[in-house]
Design an enzyme around this catalytic site. Structure first.
Site, PDB file in Angstrom:
ATOM      1  N   ARG A   1       0.897  -1.295  -0.029  1.00 24.89           N
ATOM      2  CA  ARG A   1      -0.054   0.122   0.106  1.00 24.89           C
ATOM      3  C   ARG A   1       0.721   1.391   0.163  1.00 24.89           C
ATOM      4  NH1 ARG A   1      -2.127   0.655   4.522  1.00 24.89           N
ATOM      5  NH2 ARG A   1      -1.605  -1.238   5.585  1.00 24.89           N
TER       6      ARG A   1
ATOM      7  N   TYR B   1      -1.437  -3.531  -6.812  1.00 21.24           N
ATOM      8  CA  TYR B   1      -1.095  -4.412  -5.744  1.00 21.24           C
ATOM      9  C   TYR B   1      -2.254  -4.194  -4.633  1.00 21.24           C
ATOM     10  CZ  TYR B   1       1.538  -7.383  -2.782  1.00 21.24           C
ATOM     11  OH  TYR B   1       2.015  -8.350  -2.033  1.00 21.24           O
TER      12      TYR B   1
ATOM     13  N   LYS C   1      -9.543  -2.483   1.467  1.00 22.59           N
ATOM     14  CA  LYS C   1      -9.298  -1.124   2.392  1.00 22.59           C
ATOM     15  C   LYS C   1     -10.087  -0.104   1.796  1.00 22.59           C
ATOM     16  CE  LYS C   1      -6.190  -3.766   4.356  1.00 22.59           C
ATOM     17  NZ  LYS C   1      -6.082  -4.299   5.879  1.00 22.59           N
TER      18      LYS C   1
ATOM     19  N   HIS D   1     -10.776  -2.469  11.374  1.00 23.71           N
ATOM     20  CA  HIS D   1      -9.714  -3.136  10.738  1.00 23.71           C
ATOM     21  C   HIS D   1      -9.517  -4.444  11.822  1.00 23.71           C
ATOM     22  CE1 HIS D   1      -5.185  -3.277   9.307  1.00 23.71           C
ATOM     23  NE2 HIS D   1      -5.938  -4.260   8.684  1.00 23.71           N
TER      24      HIS D   1
ATOM     25  N   SER E   1      -1.564  -3.591  10.026  1.00 21.92           N
ATOM     26  CA  SER E   1      -1.146  -4.625   9.027  1.00 21.92           C
ATOM     27  C   SER E   1       0.197  -5.175   9.193  1.00 21.92           C
ATOM     28  CB  SER E   1      -1.049  -3.771   7.769  1.00 21.92           C
ATOM     29  OG  SER E   1      -2.256  -3.256   7.181  1.00 21.92           O
TER      30      SER E   1
ATOM     31  N   CYS F   1       0.729  -7.488  11.849  1.00 24.28           N
ATOM     32  CA  CYS F   1       0.810  -7.501  13.227  1.00 24.28           C
ATOM     33  C   CYS F   1       0.041  -8.674  13.846  1.00 24.28           C
ATOM     34  CB  CYS F   1       0.655  -6.065  13.846  1.00 24.28           C
ATOM     35  SG  CYS F   1       1.842  -4.837  13.502  1.00 24.28           S
TER      36      CYS F   1
ATOM     37  N   ASP G   1      -9.602  -9.778   8.970  1.00 21.27           N
ATOM     38  CA  ASP G   1      -9.039  -8.359   8.450  1.00 21.27           C
ATOM     39  C   ASP G   1     -10.143  -7.362   8.498  1.00 21.27           C
ATOM     40  OD1 ASP G   1      -6.813  -6.994   7.376  1.00 21.27           O
ATOM     41  OD2 ASP G   1      -7.972  -6.427   5.669  1.00 21.27           O
TER      42      ASP G   1
ATOM     43  N   ARG H   1       2.259 -12.261  -0.444  1.00 19.89           N
ATOM     44  CA  ARG H   1       0.769 -12.531   0.075  1.00 19.89           C
ATOM     45  C   ARG H   1       0.282 -13.839  -0.661  1.00 19.89           C
ATOM     46  NH1 ARG H   1      -1.517  -8.951   3.990  1.00 19.89           N
ATOM     47  NH2 ARG H   1       0.043  -7.064   3.851  1.00 19.89           N
TER      48      ARG H   1
HETATM   49  P1  GDP Z   1      -1.984  -9.284   9.605  1.00 16.97           P
HETATM   50  O1  GDP Z   1      -1.456  -8.539   8.404  1.00 16.97           O
HETATM   51  O2  GDP Z   1      -2.366  -8.295  10.878  1.00 16.97           O
HETATM   52  O3  GDP Z   1      -3.116 -10.262   9.309  1.00 16.97           O
HETATM   53  O4  GDP Z   1      -0.788 -10.343  10.396  1.00 16.97           O
HETATM   54  P2  GDP Z   1      -0.547 -11.747  10.154  1.00 16.97           P
HETATM   55  O5  GDP Z   1      -1.140 -12.497  11.030  1.00 16.97           O
HETATM   56  O6  GDP Z   1      -0.323 -12.179   8.697  1.00 16.97           O
HETATM   57  O7  GDP Z   1       1.022 -11.646  10.870  1.00 16.97           O
HETATM   58  C1  GDP Z   1       2.010 -10.913  10.278  1.00 16.97           C
HETATM   59  C2  GDP Z   1       3.335 -11.290  10.713  1.00 16.97           C
HETATM   60  O8  GDP Z   1       3.471 -11.373  12.224  1.00 16.97           O
HETATM   61  C3  GDP Z   1       3.779 -12.586  10.125  1.00 16.97           C
HETATM   62  O9  GDP Z   1       5.108 -12.643   9.930  1.00 16.97           O
HETATM   63  C4  GDP Z   1       3.522 -13.663  11.505  1.00 16.97           C
HETATM   64  O10 GDP Z   1       4.226 -14.672  11.525  1.00 16.97           O
HETATM   65  C5  GDP Z   1       3.835 -12.684  12.617  1.00 16.97           C
HETATM   66  N1  GDP Z   1       3.075 -12.835  13.912  1.00 16.97           N
HETATM   67  C6  GDP Z   1       1.675 -13.102  14.034  1.00 16.97           C
HETATM   68  N2  GDP Z   1       1.260 -13.475  15.114  1.00 16.97           N
HETATM   69  C7  GDP Z   1       2.354 -13.455  15.984  1.00 16.97           C
HETATM   70  C8  GDP Z   1       2.851 -13.821  17.561  1.00 16.97           C
HETATM   71  O11 GDP Z   1       1.847 -14.061  18.234  1.00 16.97           O
HETATM   72  N3  GDP Z   1       3.962 -13.630  17.677  1.00 16.97           N
HETATM   73  C9  GDP Z   1       4.972 -13.371  16.835  1.00 16.97           C
HETATM   74  N4  GDP Z   1       6.048 -13.426  17.402  1.00 16.97           N
HETATM   75  N5  GDP Z   1       4.815 -12.928  15.428  1.00 16.97           N
HETATM   76  C10 GDP Z   1       3.543 -13.303  15.089  1.00 16.97           C
HETATM   77  P1  PGA Z   2      -3.251  -6.269   5.725  1.00 18.72           P
HETATM   78  O1  PGA Z   2      -3.504  -5.280   4.521  1.00 18.72           O
HETATM   79  O2  PGA Z   2      -1.643  -6.406   6.048  1.00 18.72           O
HETATM   80  O3  PGA Z   2      -3.736  -5.308   6.934  1.00 18.72           O
HETATM   81  O4  PGA Z   2      -3.707  -7.667   5.453  1.00 18.72           O
HETATM   82  C1  PGA Z   2      -3.211  -5.829   3.199  1.00 18.72           C
HETATM   83  C2  PGA Z   2      -3.170  -4.614   2.231  1.00 18.72           C
HETATM   84  O5  PGA Z   2      -3.933  -3.491   2.387  1.00 18.72           O
HETATM   85  O6  PGA Z   2      -2.383  -4.616   1.011  1.00 18.72           O
HETATM   86 MN    MN Z   3      -4.121 -10.310   7.483  1.00 21.90          MN
END
Ligand code: GDP
Ligand code: PGA
Ligand code: MN
Length: 615
Positions: free
Chosen positions: A80, A225, A234, A254, A276, A278, A301, A397
């Protein structure tokens, strides 16, 4: 290999508003042909074949990943673009201090210049879609026009789309309703001269991601993207929907949504907002490590939440797929995501391609001896060791149908959604923020959300690892003045029965110890935190009051069977008064941005925090 898309001379609808808009856009952008998307399997087959023909897609080995494709973006178009994202409200004040703004008429003039002839030599796809359920009381329609087959294919995974949507709009119209739909225009911004060959990932150095909140309209240019181009996600479901939600008294957030069942069979629903990259997708599909507990996914999400007739806050996931961060996803961290992906029907962008026609990324098991990196270069573990070159982009992704998720809760299909018991706010902080803190009440919870901070990630272009305020994990997604948005949150608390609203918690999976390692193992072990949260709501778990809220009392957070001592846990839970005192000027500076638009109760929450810290 050549492949062509059926294009129609007769549009499949007689809806005058839709026809007029499609005609207007076609006249401006001058596509070679127009394709009205049906959403059928045949259409998917045609589109994916055409993407193979242009080199955008590489078909994966059907034995390992059926009906799935690898794509690599232009190296400049990977995330983004927040500095190119605008909220073009009529009044600049309504965009607030956190959004880019330009006068809407000026922006339209500028973008009409960019759009003029921009689809020459390309097919224009018309994608009727609905965010949420087609049979919702008021279905949330949209029509995306795009000149990208990649976007069209991805939209089919991420949103309910196709002919059924057009039929439903017509049906409601015939019944005397006035169904609204969000016009969402997208172009990669790379017209083709006659005879000019296409590139694998067309895009333009000039990018604009623009929301017109009053008109409920989206214009996007130059990027192919994710959140820049899949406009239902979003742009609509957060930026435009947050404005609708402000006007109509609901919340567009979100947040992931999950269903949690205890060993006693008691069910609770949790929503959680993390910035994002996290941990939303991971928490939504969590596999509990504590015996007898069960998590089912509802969304990963976005949550749309409305107060129900019973006074509770009901949430739906408006999406139809997962657009998840690939690196770090594996059989240990997210086995349910791996199982979902393996069923195929997925698009992988900016991961590595292995010689046997599979995908790979950092953190996945079975490191291949060699692979083609997302940049199209030869990659081996040895070379990586030397050069530090990653096989996959940090924001690579997987795009996968949600229906393939074996732990999808049945309630996903219920247009009424689920009543939320707890809301978690969370960010990525090395210091200061404890593993879990419970808010004293709704306003305190709103304060926690409004002051949420996190280190920046690769999900947006720019520096990574910089701590910034990301209120309710919505900083890049609030479609109006963030001061008003905080006021809207405060208003939800004021206008409703506090006893029926969700309880609010603040979590941090990312705190680090002196050795730089994570203090908390995270992933499946986060079920232990969910358990404490539920036990708090049910009045079972003990907590100690601290200046920042309630944290688990010693022994109240279940670490049975976990390789973690009570002492180590204490570090993850610690409230360090000095660290918090250092946080105060940052919060104050953040609040001052909003001037008189900041609700007074948030200033008094800050005063309370100061007093409790003895500052
Ligand atoms: P989203 O974008 O908020 O959905 O985040 P994701 O679930 O895809 O996670 C983003 C990154 O954070 C990935 O590399 C995960 O492996 C990492 N991650 C997610 N949950 C945890 C956790 O509980 N502990 C740690 N250390 N890393 C995490
Ligand atoms: P996300 O967002 O990391 O919260 O899943 C994806 C995007 O906006 O491209
Ligand atoms: Mn996600």
């Amino acid at each position: 290999m050549t492949a062509t898309i059926d294009t129609q001379t007769t549009p499949p609808t007689t809806h005058p508003g839709i026809l007029a808009w499609v005609t207007e856009v076609a006249e401006l952008t001058q596509p070679a042909s127009i394709h009205w998307c049906t959403g059928s399997d045949e259409e998917w087959a045609q589109l994916t074949a055409s993407l193979e023909a242009t080199g955008t897609f590489t078909r994966l080995n059907p034995e390992v990943m059926p009906n799935s494709f690898h794509a690599a973006s232009d190296p400049t178009d990977v995330a983004r673009v927040e500095d190119r994202t605008y909220i073009c409200s009529v009044d600049e004040r309504d965009a607030g201090p956190t959004n880019n703004w330009m006068d809407p008429e000026k922006m339209k003039e500028l973008m009409r210049g960019l759009y003029a002839g921009c689809m020459q030599g390309r097919t224009m796809y018309v994608i009727p879609f609905v965010m949420g359920h087609l049979d919702a009381e008021h279905p949330m329609f949209g029509i995306e026009i795009t000149d990208s087959a990649y976007v069209t294919v991805s939209m089919r995974v991420m949103a309910r789309m196709g002919t059924d949507v057009l039929r439903r709009i017509e049906e409601l119209e015939a019944a005397g309703d006035d169904p609204q739909w969000v016009p969402a225009l997208h172009s990669v911004g790379m017209p083709l001269e006659p005879g000019q060959a296409d590139v694998a990932w067309p895009c333009n150095d000039t990018k604009y991601i623009v929301q017109f909140p009053e008109e409920r309209m989206i214009w996007s240019f130059g990027s192919g993207y994710g959140g820049n181009a899949l406009l239902g996600k979003k742009c609509y479901a957060l930026r435009i929907a947050s404005v609708m939600a402000r006007d109509e008294g609901w919340l567009a957030e979100h947040m992931l949504i999950l269903k949690l069942t205890s060993p006693q069979g008691v069910t609770k629903y949790v929503a959680a907002a993390f910035p994002s990259a996290c941990g939303k997708t991971n928490l939504a599909m969590l596999k509990p490590t504590i015996p007898g507990w069960k998590v089912e996914a509802i969304g990963d999400d976005i949550a749309w939440m409305r107060i129900g007739e019973d006074g509770r806050l009901w949430a739906v996931n408006p999406e139809f797929g997962f657009f998840g961060v690939a690196p770090g996803t594996n059989e240990h961290t997210n086995p349910h995501a791996m199982e979902t992906i393996r069923k195929g029907n997925s698009v992988f962008t900016n991961v590595a391609l292995t010689p046997d026609g599979n995908v790979w990324w950092e953190g996945l098991e079975n490191t291949p001896a060699e692979a083609t990196s997302w940049k199209g270069e030869r990659w081996t573990p040895e070379l990586a060791e030397e050069t530090g070159e990653l096989s996959s982009h940090a924001n690579s992704r997987y795009c996968t149908p949600i229906k393939q998720c074996s732990i999808l809760a049945d309630e996903y299909d219920d247009p009424r959604g689920v009543p939320i018991d707890a809301i978690l706010f969370g960010g990525r902080r090395k210091t200061t923020i404890p593993l879990v803190t419970e808010a004293r009440d709704w306003n305190h919870g709103t304060f926690m959300g409004a002051t949420l901070s996190s280190e920046t990630t690769a999900a947006a272009v720019g520096a990574v690892g910089v701590v910034r305020r990301d209120p309710m994990a919505m900083l890049p997604f609030i479609g109006y003045n963030a001061g008003d948005y905080f006021g809207h949150w405060v208003g939800i608390g004021k206008d409703n029965d506090a006893a029926k609203l969700p309880k609010i918690f603040y979590v941090n999976w990312f705190r680090r110890g002196d050795d730089g390692g994570f203090l908390w193992p995270g992933f499946g072990e986060n079920s232990r935190v969910l358990k404490w949260v539920i036990e708090r709501i049910d009045g079972q778990a003990a907590a100690v009051e601290t200046p920042i809220g309630h944290v688990p009392a010693p022994g109240s957070l279940d670490i049975d069977g976990l390789d973690l001592t009570e002492d180590e846990l204490a570090k993850a839970l610690a409230v360090d008064v000095e660290e918090w005192k250092a946080e105060l000027p940052q919060i104050e500076e953040w609040f001052e941005k909003f001037g008189d638009d900041l609700p007074a109760v948030l200033w008094s929450e800050l005063d309370t925090l100061k007093a409790r810290l003895g500052a």
